[in-house]
Design a protein around this motif. Structure first.
Motif, short mmCIF file in Angstrom:
data_model
loop_
_atom_site.label_atom_id
_atom_site.label_comp_id
_atom_site.label_asym_id
_atom_site.label_seq_id
_atom_site.Cartn_x
_atom_site.Cartn_y
_atom_site.Cartn_z
N LYS A 68 41.10 15.08 14.28
CA LYS A 68 39.65 15.05 13.70
C LYS A 68 38.60 15.10 15.02
O LYS A 68 37.75 14.13 14.96
N LEU A 69 39.10 15.93 15.98
CA LEU A 69 38.27 16.04 17.00
C LEU A 69 37.56 17.44 17.34
O LEU A 69 38.10 18.49 16.84
N GLN A 70 36.45 17.32 18.00
CA GLN A 70 35.77 18.52 18.44
C GLN A 70 36.40 19.03 19.74
O GLN A 70 37.13 18.39 20.41
N ILE A 71 36.52 20.47 19.88
CA ILE A 71 36.98 21.16 21.08
C ILE A 71 35.83 21.30 22.08
O ILE A 71 35.01 21.99 21.55
N ASN A 72 35.72 20.73 23.03
CA ASN A 72 34.59 20.69 23.87
C ASN A 72 34.76 22.06 25.01
O ASN A 72 35.79 21.80 25.76
N THR A 73 34.37 23.14 24.86
CA THR A 73 34.62 24.01 26.03
C THR A 73 33.77 23.91 27.28
O THR A 73 32.80 23.60 27.27
N ILE A 74 34.63 24.27 28.33
CA ILE A 74 34.07 24.17 29.75
C ILE A 74 34.28 25.51 30.36
O ILE A 74 35.40 25.63 30.52
N ASP A 75 33.22 26.04 30.92
CA ASP A 75 33.46 27.57 31.59
C ASP A 75 34.56 27.30 32.80
O ASP A 75 34.96 28.28 33.00
N SER A 76 34.17 26.19 33.68
CA SER A 76 34.81 26.15 34.74
C SER A 76 36.64 25.55 34.47
O SER A 76 37.31 25.90 35.50
N LEU A 77 37.02 25.77 33.34
CA LEU A 77 38.53 25.62 32.78
C LEU A 77 39.02 27.10 32.82
O LEU A 77 40.16 27.10 32.26
N LYS A 78 38.09 28.10 32.70
CA LYS A 78 38.44 29.61 32.44
C LYS A 78 39.52 29.94 33.60
O LYS A 78 39.55 29.13 34.55
N GLU A 79 40.42 30.80 33.40
CA GLU A 79 41.27 31.51 34.10
C GLU A 79 40.66 32.05 35.51
O GLU A 79 39.39 32.20 35.47
N ARG A 80 41.36 31.90 36.70
CA ARG A 80 40.49 32.34 37.83
C ARG A 80 40.50 33.90 37.82
O ARG A 80 41.27 34.61 36.89
N ILE A 81 39.43 34.17 38.33
CA ILE A 81 39.03 35.64 38.44
C ILE A 81 39.72 36.30 39.70
O ILE A 81 39.60 35.86 40.59
N LEU A 82 40.78 37.31 39.10
CA LEU A 82 41.66 37.91 40.24
C LEU A 82 40.75 39.07 40.95
O LEU A 82 40.83 39.16 42.35
N SER A 83 39.95 39.78 40.25
CA SER A 83 39.40 40.90 41.11
C SER A 83 38.48 41.29 39.96
O SER A 83 38.49 41.25 38.64
N ASN A 84 37.23 42.03 40.45
CA ASN A 84 36.36 42.75 39.39
C ASN A 84 36.64 44.10 38.92
O ASN A 84 36.32 44.69 38.26
N GLY A 85 38.05 44.56 39.43
CA GLY A 85 38.38 45.95 38.96
C GLY A 85 39.95 45.64 38.51
O GLY A 85 40.45 44.64 38.65
N ARG A 86 40.71 46.64 38.26
CA ARG A 86 41.98 46.78 37.88
C ARG A 86 42.88 46.65 39.16
O ARG A 86 42.68 47.65 39.99
N LEU A 87 43.84 45.89 39.22
CA LEU A 87 44.77 46.01 40.23
C LEU A 87 46.00 46.57 39.80
O LEU A 87 46.36 46.59 38.75
N LEU A 88 46.58 47.43 40.63
CA LEU A 88 47.83 48.24 40.50
C LEU A 88 49.10 47.44 40.23
O LEU A 88 49.81 47.76 39.34
N ASP A 89 48.98 46.46 41.16
CA ASP A 89 50.37 45.65 41.24
C ASP A 89 49.86 43.99 40.89
O ASP A 89 49.59 43.55 41.75
N PHE A 90 49.85 43.53 39.59
CA PHE A 90 49.43 42.36 39.17
C PHE A 90 50.26 41.25 39.98
O PHE A 90 49.94 40.37 40.72
N ASP A 91 51.56 41.39 40.14
CA ASP A 91 52.71 40.39 40.65
C ASP A 91 52.21 40.27 41.98
O ASP A 91 52.16 39.47 42.54
N ALA A 92 52.15 41.66 42.69
CA ALA A 92 51.68 41.46 44.40
C ALA A 92 50.62 40.85 44.48
O ALA A 92 50.47 40.14 45.47
N ALA A 93 49.60 41.29 43.69
CA ALA A 93 48.13 40.68 44.00
C ALA A 93 48.26 38.99 43.70
O ALA A 93 47.70 38.56 44.46
N ILE A 94 48.81 38.59 42.73
CA ILE A 94 49.07 37.23 42.42
C ILE A 94 49.72 36.57 43.69
O ILE A 94 49.23 35.32 44.06
N HIS A 95 50.72 37.05 44.17
CA HIS A 95 51.51 36.54 45.19
C HIS A 95 50.71 36.38 46.52
O HIS A 95 50.66 35.48 47.20
N GLN A 96 50.14 37.34 46.58
CA GLN A 96 49.12 37.41 47.89
C GLN A 96 48.02 36.37 47.83
O GLN A 96 47.91 35.62 48.84
#
Length: 184
Positions: free
Chosen positions: A66-94
C-alpha cells in the motif's frame, strides 16, 4: 541502518521509446515473482525510474505494501547515444572500459554514476533506518554499486538477470553489505 533493494527491471522487448516500453509476457511473470519476494519484507518507500518497464516491475510491491511509487528522473537508464549505434555490445564495452568516454549525445559512465549517486545520497538522507525499494536499470544499478566497490564492473553487469535484485545495507551512509536476493 538503511537497506536499499535495487531492483533491475524485468524483461521487455526493445523499442526506441524508452519511456513507454512495457514489460514482455515473461517480464510480467517475473514481476509477479518479484512481488512475492517482497511479500514478507517490511518496505517503507518505493522509488523508480520514470520508464514504464521499471515502474511495472515494482507495481505489485507497491500494491502489496500500500505504497506509492515515487518516480525520479535521475534513476532512468544511462543515455548511450543520441543516435542508433551499430553494435550495442561493443558500445557498452567501450563506455565501461573508458569511464569518461561518451558517444555523441550520450553519457559517460562517470556522468551517469554521478547523477545516480547524488540521488542515492538524497534517498539515504531522507530515509535513515528505512527499507527502500529502488527500481532502475542494469547500467545505473551497477554504476552505483561500483561507486562503493570496484568489483562491480562490466563483467558483473553482463551477468545480471532481468529482473535482478540486490540488497545494499548502509550504516551511517557507508555501504556495509551487498547480497543478491533474486533467485532465478
Amino acid at each position: 541502518m538503511t537497506v536499499i533493494y535495487f531492483v533491475r527491471h524485468a524483461h521487455s522487448h526493445y523499442t526506441a521509446d524508452e519511456y513507454n516500453r512495457p514489460l514482455s509476457d515473461k517480464g510480467v511473470e517475473d514481476r509477479d515473482r518479484v512481488t512475492t519476494l517482497f511479500k514478507n519484507k517490511i518496505i517503507h518507500t518505493i522509488y523508480s525510474s520514470p520508464y514504464k518497464r521499471a515502474i511495472q516491475t515494482v507495481e505489485g510491491i507497491a500494491q502489496e505494501h500500500k505504497l506509492q511509487i515515487n518516480t525520479i528522473d535521475s534513476l532512468k537508464e544511462r543515455i548511450l547515444s543520441n543516435g542508433r549505434l551499430l553494435d550495442f555490445d561493443a558500445a557498452i564495452h567501450q563506455v565501461w572500459s573508458q569511464p569518461n568516454f561518451a558517444f555523441e549525445g550520450g553519457e559517460s559512465n562517470e556522468t551517469a554514476k554521478e547523477r545516480a549517486i547524488t540521488t542515492l545520497q538524497k534517498i539515504l538522507h531522507t530515509h535513515p533506518d528505512d527499507n527502500v525499494v529502488i527500481s532502475t536499470h542494469g547500467n545505473i544499478m551497477v554504476l552505483v554499486m561500483q561507486y562503493f566497490a570496484p568489483q562491480y564492473d562490466y563483467s558483473f553487469w553482463k551477468k545480471l538477470s532481468m529482473p535482478d535484485v540486490y540488497q545494499l545495507t548502509f550504516q551511517h551512509f557507508v555501504l556495509s553489505d551487498v547480497q543478491r536476493v533474486w533467485k532465478e
